[in-house]
Structure formats: structure tokens, C-alpha cells
Design a protein around this motif. Structure first.
Motif, mmCIF file in Angstrom:
data_model
loop_
_atom_site.group_PDB
_atom_site.id
_atom_site.type_symbol
_atom_site.label_atom_id
_atom_site.label_comp_id
_atom_site.label_asym_id
_atom_site.label_seq_id
_atom_site.Cartn_x
_atom_site.Cartn_y
_atom_site.Cartn_z
ATOM 1 N N GLU A 2 -23.443 94.556 20.574
ATOM 2 C CA GLU A 2 -22.324 95.394 20.147
ATOM 3 C C GLU A 2 -22.372 96.763 20.803
ATOM 4 O O GLU A 2 -23.437 97.304 21.066
ATOM 5 N N ASP A 54 -22.983 110.179 6.678
ATOM 6 C CA ASP A 54 -22.631 108.766 6.600
ATOM 7 C C ASP A 54 -22.768 108.062 7.951
ATOM 8 O O ASP A 54 -21.814 107.470 8.465
ATOM 9 N N LEU A 90 -20.393 100.338 19.781
ATOM 10 C CA LEU A 90 -19.519 100.954 18.787
ATOM 11 C C LEU A 90 -19.225 102.401 19.156
ATOM 12 O O LEU A 90 -20.067 103.098 19.715
ATOM 13 N N SER A 91 -18.043 102.841 18.790
ATOM 14 C CA SER A 91 -17.666 104.241 18.918
ATOM 15 C C SER A 91 -16.940 104.609 17.636
ATOM 16 O O SER A 91 -15.973 103.941 17.253
ATOM 17 N N TYR A 92 -17.390 105.635 16.961
ATOM 18 C CA TYR A 92 -16.772 106.031 15.693
ATOM 19 C C TYR A 92 -16.913 107.526 15.512
ATOM 20 O O TYR A 92 -17.710 108.176 16.177
ATOM 21 N N GLN A 93 -16.130 108.080 14.589
ATOM 22 C CA GLN A 93 -16.172 109.514 14.304
ATOM 23 C C GLN A 93 -16.759 109.734 12.920
ATOM 24 O O GLN A 93 -16.417 109.026 11.965
ATOM 25 N N ARG A 94 -17.620 110.729 12.834
ATOM 26 C CA ARG A 94 -18.218 111.124 11.574
ATOM 27 C C ARG A 94 -18.244 112.650 11.524
ATOM 28 O O ARG A 94 -18.118 113.323 12.540
ATOM 29 N N THR A 95 -18.434 113.195 10.334
ATOM 30 C CA THR A 95 -18.575 114.639 10.153
ATOM 31 C C THR A 95 -20.045 114.997 10.335
ATOM 32 O O THR A 95 -20.931 114.281 9.874
ATOM 33 N N ILE A 105 -23.885 105.251 10.784
ATOM 34 C CA ILE A 105 -24.128 103.813 10.866
ATOM 35 C C ILE A 105 -25.545 103.637 11.388
ATOM 36 O O ILE A 105 -25.898 104.163 12.449
ATOM 37 N N ILE A 118 -26.815 98.109 13.980
ATOM 38 C CA ILE A 118 -25.842 97.596 14.943
ATOM 39 C C ILE A 118 -26.404 96.277 15.460
ATOM 40 O O ILE A 118 -27.584 96.180 15.793
#
Length: 106
Positions: free
Chosen positions: A38, A29, A40-45, A31, A34
Motif C-alpha cells: 500500500e 490521530d 497512502l496519502s492523508y492529511q492530519r493535524t 495511521i 499499513i
């Protein structure tokens, strides 16, 4: 991820998992878009698939050979390196015609 006038990048931090030649990383999943400006910093598996010993050796060896293809890369119509001319012309040999005055004797 960052999409600014200074930087355009996307990095993955695998929290201590070592990735070697031939290993594959699949981010679940992700991203993919963008907006400009911007950060961005996010966590994914992520799933890491380790390469076999033979596959790892093959990738290691072929990567070393493919690196040499990057030494002279140009996207312009002129060459910056004047020392080498590609394709190299074959040496010119002067050809003199052979004239037979007596003919062929059997």
C-alpha cells in the motif's frame, strides 16, 4: 506512507512551517499500520512545539558530537577496518624481578 517491496517510509509535510533543532512535532490521530503493497496519502493535524534558545543550542551541539559515534558502526562479529583494533592493547613491558642480596639497611 509507503510499504512496498521498493520503499518503506512515512513523511510529514508541514505546509511551510520551519522545524529546527530541538523542535517537537506531534501528529494527531496518525495511521500506525499499513498493509504490504500500500501507498497512502492523508492529511492530519499536527502541533509543532518550538524549542527554547538554550534547548536549541544544546541539541545542536550534542548532535554534532553524537554524529561521530556513527563513524565505525558494525553489527557483525568481524571488523571491516583492519587499521584499528579495539580495545587497544596496552604496550607490553617486560618486568624483571629485583633480587636483593644484601638485604635492607636501616
Amino acid at each position: 506512507m509507503s510499504n512496498t517491496s521498493e520503499f518503506l517510509f512515512a513523511h510529514v509535510d508541514l505546509d511551510g512551517v520551519q522545524v529546527g533543532p530541538g523542535d517537537q512535532v506531534l501528529v494527531h490521530d496518525p495511521i500506525t499500520e499499513i498493509s504490504f503493497g500500500e501507498v497512502l496519502s492523508y492529511q492530519r493535524t499536527a502541533t509543532v512545539s518550538k524549542a527554547s534558545l538554550l534547548s536549541r543550542a544544546w541539541v545542536y551541539l550534542t548532535a554534532r558530537l553524537e554524529l561521530t559515534m556513527l563513524y565505525e558502526v558494525s553489527f557483525s562479529t568481524t571488523r571491516f577496518s583492519k587499521s584499528k583494533h579495539y580495545p587497544r592493547a596496552k604496550p607490553y613491558k617486560a618486568i624483571t624481578p629485583i633480587t636483593l642480596h644484601e638485604g635492607v639497611k636501616a
